[in-house]
Design an enzyme around this catalytic site. Structure first.
Site, mmCIF file in Angstrom:
data_model
loop_
_atom_site.group_PDB
_atom_site.id
_atom_site.type_symbol
_atom_site.label_atom_id
_atom_site.label_comp_id
_atom_site.label_asym_id
_atom_site.label_seq_id
_atom_site.Cartn_x
_atom_site.Cartn_y
_atom_site.Cartn_z
ATOM 1 N N ASN A 159 20.017 27.677 -65.936
ATOM 2 C CA ASN A 159 21.369 27.603 -65.392
ATOM 3 C C ASN A 159 21.453 27.911 -63.912
ATOM 4 O OD1 ASN A 159 22.090 26.817 -67.907
ATOM 5 N ND2 ASN A 159 22.882 28.818 -68.534
ATOM 6 N N VAL A 201 33.842 34.609 -74.718
ATOM 7 C CA VAL A 201 33.692 33.556 -73.700
ATOM 8 C C VAL A 201 33.943 32.180 -74.276
ATOM 9 C CG1 VAL A 201 32.091 32.488 -72.072
ATOM 10 C CG2 VAL A 201 32.098 34.979 -72.365
ATOM 11 N N CYS A 237 26.515 21.768 -75.025
ATOM 12 C CA CYS A 237 26.558 22.233 -76.412
ATOM 13 C C CYS A 237 27.987 22.202 -76.961
ATOM 14 C CB CYS A 237 26.052 23.680 -76.476
ATOM 15 S SG CYS A 237 24.356 23.815 -75.940
HETATM 16 C C1 EPZ Z 1 27.688 27.940 -68.081
HETATM 17 O O1 EPZ Z 1 28.526 27.017 -68.768
HETATM 18 C C2 EPZ Z 1 26.341 27.860 -68.763
HETATM 19 N N1 EPZ Z 1 25.837 26.486 -68.691
HETATM 20 C C3 EPZ Z 1 26.484 28.281 -70.228
HETATM 21 O O2 EPZ Z 1 25.184 28.285 -70.797
HETATM 22 C C4 EPZ Z 1 27.033 29.713 -70.269
HETATM 23 O O3 EPZ Z 1 27.213 30.084 -71.609
HETATM 24 C C5 EPZ Z 1 28.372 29.745 -69.538
HETATM 25 O O4 EPZ Z 1 28.189 29.290 -68.175
HETATM 26 C C6 EPZ Z 1 28.972 31.147 -69.500
HETATM 27 O O5 EPZ Z 1 28.080 32.019 -68.872
HETATM 28 C C7 EPZ Z 1 25.296 26.060 -67.532
HETATM 29 O O6 EPZ Z 1 25.233 26.791 -66.539
HETATM 30 C C8 EPZ Z 1 24.769 24.655 -67.528
HETATM 31 P P1 EPZ Z 1 32.177 28.430 -68.084
HETATM 32 P P2 EPZ Z 1 29.974 26.616 -68.156
HETATM 33 O O7 EPZ Z 1 32.796 27.425 -67.182
HETATM 34 O O8 EPZ Z 1 29.903 26.641 -66.677
HETATM 35 C C9 EPZ Z 1 36.418 27.791 -70.057
HETATM 36 C C10 EPZ Z 1 23.489 27.624 -72.270
HETATM 37 O O9 EPZ Z 1 23.256 27.790 -73.477
HETATM 38 N N2 EPZ Z 1 36.637 26.745 -69.061
HETATM 39 O O10 EPZ Z 1 31.873 29.793 -67.553
HETATM 40 O O11 EPZ Z 1 30.423 25.382 -68.824
HETATM 41 C C11 EPZ Z 1 35.434 27.347 -71.136
HETATM 42 O O12 EPZ Z 1 36.101 26.616 -72.119
HETATM 43 C C12 EPZ Z 1 24.911 27.312 -71.817
HETATM 44 O O13 EPZ Z 1 22.632 27.675 -71.346
HETATM 45 C C13 EPZ Z 1 37.871 26.095 -69.042
HETATM 46 O O14 EPZ Z 1 38.775 26.386 -69.821
HETATM 47 O O15 EPZ Z 1 30.827 27.854 -68.690
HETATM 48 C C14 EPZ Z 1 34.881 28.632 -71.659
HETATM 49 O O16 EPZ Z 1 35.763 29.165 -72.629
HETATM 50 C C15 EPZ Z 1 25.893 27.368 -72.984
HETATM 51 N N3 EPZ Z 1 38.055 25.103 -68.133
HETATM 52 C C16 EPZ Z 1 34.902 29.552 -70.444
HETATM 53 O O17 EPZ Z 1 35.764 28.933 -69.471
HETATM 54 C C17 EPZ Z 1 37.077 24.730 -67.243
HETATM 55 O O18 EPZ Z 1 37.308 23.820 -66.419
HETATM 56 C C18 EPZ Z 1 33.536 29.758 -69.838
HETATM 57 O O19 EPZ Z 1 33.067 28.531 -69.393
HETATM 58 C C19 EPZ Z 1 35.832 25.404 -67.287
HETATM 59 C C20 EPZ Z 1 35.640 26.414 -68.201
#
Ligand code: EPZ
Length: 438
Positions: free
Chosen positions: A24, A333, A121
């Protein structure tokens, strides 16, 4: 690696493996190269399909990528960026969430960008509304099309004052990758501050960016006129390191994870110790082992950094099935990251999931029907079963469960695990696992 493995359980995993660059971070540092007018060198790059996907996307846009004669090293030359054909970008749709992060850099370099329908995922809705809101605040125009989104920047993007509704990792990266070349200052509030975000900021600073991380999740960025190349060794993958640590506990094993670092793993190490796992830290890595005796159940809650990272949750749940008593897990999260527990229950685990916020403070999902809390009663012996990998981290947790279970399990869809765990077949061999292609 075959898409299905026949795994003989009940054998402690013992040995020495290595983790390299964090999935990541590496994928984002590769995207950052699009901002540069010089070649960029990234080291510690793992052999995972997420890296292949991003490499394909960058090459589509005219970046030349050479792997050097040194293992794990990429040399990217972004000097001849060009707009890719929508259909070609679309071919990469459904395999990663990273394409959304190309927007800022491509808007700066080409004045337009295209986002296919995103993959990643299935652990929740995973919208990109924060990303689109942020890009619009910088001055981008977003047009919804049936095969994705087309973004344009009629003129140079302007710095903005952004407040994120939630400390989203991806949205924070979106701001960083866009603000660095926007004109004027950007102030980001309620930012994610994960170690991978800090390492991306280090990469951007090497390129010539001016970014300061202040207290209480405020990051300010002063836009600059150009960014140069970088030479960077990615931070190690703390999620993979924690996954193998859970495998050591669940199989009563002893695993030295070369490359693991204490600092980014501290929340995990506290949980590992409270469960009764043993670990020893030296300059080369961290040794994780089951010290014998009973493991202890605990209450834990995932959170944004510096809380317990949600990606450690699924491997930890398997280890918790082997602890004495009732463990309570509150996933704050992602709204839908406990579905994988059903297959563990089929293997003999006693796990119930609930829509309430159990064991911790109320979270965003408290008033929803999403079952985002679990109660795990143990220890329960796991018995072999035929299981199909649901997502990346759930998939690795199934592998751990099969390695811990009594008997031979068939784990299907293991190619999904390759997205984030490099050479895990070789690592299973190094740890004495007994398995074969099914
Ligand atoms: C990153 O995903 C990671 N993936 C995830 O790892 C990790 O679990 C996550 O961050 C949290 O640490 C990568 O870096 C490729 P978020 P990301 O935006 O950026 C909501 C793994 O297994 N949200 O922090 O997609 C979302 O629904 C993966 O390596 C919105 O609502 O995570 C979630 O509930 C899994 N609108 C929360 O924020 C948006 O536009 C956290 O998502 C964006 C996010």
């Amino acid at each position: 690696m075959s898409a299905s493995l026949r795994v003989k359980g009940g054998i402690p995993l013992v040995g020495d493996i290595e983790v390299r660059g964090a999935k990541n971070l590496v994928s984002k540092a590769m995207v950052a190269a699009l901002l540069s007018d010089e070649p960029c060198r990234l080291r510690g790059v793992p052999e995972i399909s997420d890296v292949q996907v991003v490499s394909g996307l960058l090459e589509l846009h005219g970046v030349t990528i050479d792997s050097t004669d040194r293992d794990g090293e990429l040399l990217m030359d972004p000097r001849n960026i060009l707009q890719a054909h929508v259909a070609d970008i679309d071919a990469h749709a459904g395999s990663s969430r990273v394409p959304v992060l190309l927007c800022g850099p491509l808007l700066h370099r080409l004045g337009e960008a295209f986002i296919p329908d995103l993959g990643g995922c299935r652990i929740g809705e995973r919208p990109i509304n924060y990303h689109l809101d942020v890009l619009r605040q910088f001055g981008a125009e977003v047009e919804k099309r049936q095969d994705g989104l087309r973004l344009t920047a009629p003129e140079r993007l302007q710095g903005a004052r952004v407040v994120l509704p939630f400390p989203s990792v991806g949205a924070t990266e979106q701001v960083l990758l866009t603000a660095v070349l926007a004109s004027g200052r950007t102030e980001l509030r309620n930012a994610a501050i994960e170690p991978e975000i800090m390492d991306l900021i280090a990469v951007l600073q090497k390129m010539g960016a001016i970014i300061s991380v202040q207290t209480d999740r405020v990051i300010s960025i002063e836009g600059v006129e150009r960014l140069g190349g970088y030479d960077h060794l990615a931070i190690p993958d703390r999620i993979e390191a924690g996954s193998w640590a859970c495998a050591a506990l669940a199989t009563k094993g002893d695993i030295f994870v070369r490359g693991a670092q204490q600092q980014p793993m501290m929340p995990f190490l506290n949980v590992f110790r409270k469960i009764g796992g043993a670990f020893d830290i030296d300059d080369e890595g961290i040794r994780f082992w089951h010290p014998g005796g009973r493991l202890r159940s605990i209450a834990l809650e995932t959170d944004v950094h510096p809380g317990l990272m949600t990606d450690w949750q699924q491997p930890l749940v398997v280890a918790l099935t082997q602890t004495a008593g009732l463990s309570i897990l509150h996933e704050t999260v992602y709204e839908n990251r406990l579905g994988f527990t059903a297959a563990l229950a089929d293997m003999g685990a006693t796990i119930q999931i609930y829509p309430e916020c159990l064991g911790g403070s109320p979270c965003r999902f408290g008033r929803s029907d999403f079952k985002h809390s679990a109660v795990i009663s143990g220890p329960t012996p796991l018995v072999a079963a035929d299981i199909t990998v649901p997502d990346l981290r759930g998939g690795f947790s199934y592998l751990i469960a099969a390695l811990a279970a009594d008997g031979e399990s068939t784990v299907m869809g293991t190619d999904l695990i390759y997205r984030g765990y490099e050479r895990f077949g070789d690592k299973l061999d190094a740890l004495g696992a007994v398995y074969h292609a099914a």
